[in-house]
Design an enzyme around this catalytic site. Structure first.
Site, PDB file in Angstrom:
ATOM      1  CG  ASP A  54     -19.788 -16.021 -17.794  1.00  7.86           C
ATOM      2  OD1 ASP A  54     -18.959 -16.445 -16.960  1.00  7.86           O
ATOM      3  OD2 ASP A  54     -19.985 -14.806 -17.986  1.00  7.86           O
TER       4      ASP A  54
HETATM    5  C1  BGC Z   1     -17.685 -13.712 -15.527  1.00  9.38           C
HETATM    6  C2  BGC Z   1     -16.584 -14.232 -16.436  1.00  9.38           C
HETATM    7  C3  BGC Z   1     -15.563 -14.971 -15.625  1.00  9.38           C
HETATM    8  C4  BGC Z   1     -16.246 -16.093 -14.875  1.00  9.38           C
HETATM    9  C5  BGC Z   1     -15.300 -16.913 -14.022  1.00  9.38           C
HETATM   10  C6  BGC Z   1     -18.250 -14.796 -14.616  1.00  9.38           C
HETATM   11  O1  BGC Z   1     -19.055 -14.242 -13.630  1.00  9.38           O
HETATM   12  O2  BGC Z   1     -18.723 -13.164 -16.301  1.00  9.38           O
HETATM   13  O3  BGC Z   1     -16.008 -13.171 -17.119  1.00  9.38           O
HETATM   14  O4  BGC Z   1     -14.538 -15.448 -16.442  1.00  9.38           O
HETATM   15  O5  BGC Z   1     -17.232 -15.545 -14.014  1.00  9.38           O
HETATM   16  O6  BGC Z   1     -14.931 -16.209 -12.898  1.00  9.38           O
END
Ligand code: BGC
Length: 758
Positions: free
Chosen positions: A236
């Site tokens: 993530d």
């Molecule tokens: C979120 C994800 C997301 C990623 C990219 C993270 O903060 O938890 O769900 O895909 O950012 O934006």
């Protein structure tokens, strides 16, 4: 797709890449791109959020939505879509998303999120499907299959146990193994085994003390070795702590670009022997495989997409997602052709709340408001008055707006009152403080209902709100969740009866927050959140505690009614791989067409371990004309009956009787049946501390013990109706110490060697 697309020769590339090039490939090049290696013809590929629409940002974008993104169709977020229980529809939404990604040359769409809705307060519940792992898994798999059919990959997230936003980057979710296996992993497992997503995104949090991103158990042993995942694991965004540990665990790509920190850490790990070149090559191979899978779509000139058709699909999806919770006196549908003024009250009717905040925020191609849609649909046949009633982002009532709303209600034949959660109440990044609507909105309902009791409430909320304190003032209640860009038109379709509601709740709506399973165990403290409710998430909890709820899991009304009959259950296969076919007939007993979702819950009343009262194991949608009947067949496989046996470390089906409950919701069971299965439960392994009861129950050790004990003294005591249960509960090794017990300690030790299974 063209057939002569250039593909990567991965073994040759592995041989040709320098170590530094390999290190670079495992890091992003910016927020949204992988690194290219131009010398060897390896292109960068782009990944983007969603997932309920494409959120493609300019190259220098951020990841939390502070900058804009290209226009894209905003479909209902997962909380809405899940209420459709419609895998076919989710497949079509996935396909449409795939087309939009292709138009923008995006290779991976970052979703779906299949985390469980553990607490109603989780700030990201609007992005998740359900409190039930089976439902979330089936819906997620359909969505991924649809998306990937277009040559665009999914990123199944957030793996695993990311069930809250509070301290999401550091908190440790403390979950016992059986609960992890039965509740928090199966949705991921279903998507992996049924749809092979191109990528899986590890979650920010720790699970039992280890960061998910550093968990070899999760990312390699379970995901790859047990489930057969063939794709790439991506972090993530900003979810990497110890990069070398993540590589060993099985995390391939760090996103976004780490500014060289990732490569430095991996290089150091290789130097110190923490990491091997083989591990590095595995990660690079998976990255190259992802690039390779992306090439066919990238080779084609980008085709646009039909924005009107996608908007129409978003409208269909939204209509399928709303849930009609109550409809006293058949207040709905409103007759479009006759009746007096319809007073539309509430700012949300004019300014729709249609998606949540954070990384999933889409810039919609269009936006329908319910107010405009109602006016257009009624086209002067009925007058539509409007009063905003409140200011969305306010904690205070606006007296002038309330007075105006009161007058509009008094002058109308019927009131449609739009209430809901302001955007600031729920978002990625923090959890909600409470489950209530703003108090002034509830006061407005009372004022309006005093002026005109014929009130239909339409809700806009990404996560469950408390209804019990006020819902008696609204004879009809439509749970609109967040319905995407065409939600306004879809709500008009439902209110006016152009479409009959068919949504069913994918989560329980409790009477009050304090009844929910996580009270006292959410969001944790001192860096840990203990999942003390265990298996009892959602309806499993309310059922176990015999708690009344506002609306049960699976509930949802239609404008017609359905009857269930002729339930049969046939054991098609028994033993290690059981298969049970469940069949029934459903009839539309009302006077208009409608769709029913038939739900099948399995019970295991004879289990030797605790099992939830009932668990959803199959469902089917059936659309029927008035008076029409149709057969419905549901097939249950091994996992429908199995539990996770912690000692054996595997799924097991315990032989005996299972109950099959078929109904229109978890608390509206219409038909029941039982089946008998042989099962494959392993005998509990015996050891010195196994109780006399367990020794006696063992197929070989039991008869030996009987003989050894004889019939007098202790043997008689063990069978005594009054003292027997107490005696049989004593470990055999302890009995052997009692004066007069006919077996010595040595004999017990010998028996353990003979009979104990390893
Ligand atoms: C979120 C994800 C997301 C990623 C990219 C993270 O903060 O938890 O769900 O895909 O950012 O934006």
């Amino acid at each position: 797709m063209t057939t002569d697309v250039r593909r990567l020769d991965i073994p040759a590339l592995l041989a040709a890449l320098t170590r530094e090039e390999k290190l670079s490939l495992l890091d992003g090049s910016d927020f949204w791109h992988t690194q290219p290696v131009e010398r060897l013809g390896i292109p960068a590929v782009m990944v983007s959020d969603g997932p309920h629409g494409l959120r493609k940002q300019p190259d220098d974008g951020d990841h939390l939505g502070l900058f804009g993104s290209v226009p894209a169709t905003c479909f209902p977020p997962a909380a809405g879509l899940a209420s459709s229980w419609d895998t076919e529809l989710l497949g079509r939404v996935g396909e449409a998303l795939g087309r939009e990604c292709r138009a923008e040359r995006v290779s991976v769409l970052l979703g779906p999120g299949v985390n469980m809705k553990r607490s109603p307060l989780c700030g990201r519940n609007f992005e998740y499907f359900s409190e039930d792992p089976y439902l979330a898994g089936e819906l997620g798999a359909a969505w991924v299959n649809g998306l990937q059919s277009q040559g665009v990959g999914a990123s199944l997230k957030h793996f695993a146990a990311n069930n809250q936003e509070t301290d999401r980057m550091t908190v440790s979710a403390e979950i016992d193994e059986r609960t992890l296996r039965e509740i928090y992993l199966p949705a991921f497992e279903a998507v992996v085994t049924q749809a092979q997503p191109w990528t899986v995104m590890s979650s920010y949090n720790k699970v039992n003390g280890t960061y998910a991103a550093e968990s070899r158990k999760l990312l390699t042993e379970i995901l790859r070795d047990e489930w057969g995942f063939e794709g790439l694991v991506v972090s993530d965004w900003g979810g990497v702590d110890d990069r070398a540990a993540t590589v060993t665990a099985g995390l391939d790509l760090e996103m976004p670009a780490s500014g060289g920190a990732g490569a430095d850490a991996i290089r150091a790990g290789l130097g110190s022997g923490r990491l091997t070149d083989a591990e590095l090559d595995s990660a690079v191979t998976r990255l190259l495989t992802l690039v390779d899978r992306s090439l066919p779509a990238l080779a084609e000139p980008p085709a646009g997409f039909d924005a009107d058709a996608h908007h129409a699909l978003a409208r269909e999806a939204a209509a399928a997602s709303a849930v009609l919770l109550k409809n006293e006196g058949a207040l709905l549908p409103l007759d479009p052709g006759s009746g007096g003024t319809v007073a539309v009250i509430g700012e949300f009717a004019r300014t729709p709340r249609y998606q949540g905040s954070g990384s999933s925020q889409v810039n919609p191609t269009r936006l329908d408001s319910a107010l405009d849609a109602l006016r257009t649909a009624l086209d002067g046949r009925r007058e539509v008055s409007f009063a905003p009633g409140y200011v969305i982002e306010s904690e205070q009532a606006a007296p002038a707006l309330v007075a105006e709303a009161e007058r509009a209600a008094a002058d109308a034949e019927v009131v449609v009152l739009f209430l809901g959660l302001p955007p600031s109440y729920e978002s990625e990044g923090f959890d909600r403080a409470h489950m209530d609507l703003p108090a002034h909105q509830v006061e407005l309902l009372h004022t309006v209902a005093d002026a005109n009791p014929r009130v239909v409430v339409v809700l806009s909320n990404g996560s469950a709100v408390t209804l019990a304190p006020w819902q008696d003032r609204a004879p009809a209640l439509l749970e609109g969740w967040l319905l995407g860009q065409a939600g306004g038109a879809a709500v008009a379709d439902l209110l006016l009866g152009a479409v009959s509601p068919s949504g069913k709740l994918a989560e329980t709506l409790p009477i009050r927050y304090e009844n929910n399973p996580t009270v006292g165990a959410f969001p944790g403290e001192f860096g840990r959140v203990r999942y003390t409710e265990g298996l009892h998430i959602g309806y499993r909890w309310y059922d176990a505690h015999r708690l009344p709820v506002a609306y049960p899991f699976g509930h949802g009304l239609s404008y017609t009614t359905f009857a269930y009959r002729d339930l049969t259950a046939t054991v098609r296969a028994d033993g290690a791989d059981p298969q049970v076919e469940v069949a029934l007939t459903v009839t539309n007993t009302g006077d208009r067409a409608g769709t029913e979702t038939v739900q099948l819950y399995v019970t295991d009343p004879e289990a030797s371990v605790h099992r939830p009262e009932q668990e959803l194991r199959a469902f089917a949608r059936v659309t029927l004309e008035p008076g029409q009947s149709a057969p419905v067949t549901l097939t249950l496989g091994r996992r429908a009956f199995a539990y996770w046996h912690e000692q054996a470390g595997r799924w097991t089906v315990e032989g005996g009787e299972f109950g099959l409950r078929v109904g229109a919701s978890s608390r509206d069971i219409r038909l029941e049946q039982t089946v008998e299965l042989t099962g494959d439960a392993p005998a509990a392994p015996l050891h010195a501390h196994s109780t006399a009861e367990q020794w006696l129950a063992h197929p070989e050790a039991g008869p030996w013990l009987r003989t050894a004990l004889g019939t007098e003294g202790f043997a008689a005591l063990l069978d005594d109706p009054r003292n027997g249960p107490m005696m049989r509960a004593i470990p055999l090794s302890r009995l052997a110490r009692f004066p007069g017990f006919p077996l010595t300690h040595e004999q017990v030790t010998e028996a353990v060697e003979t009979y104990a299974t390893p």
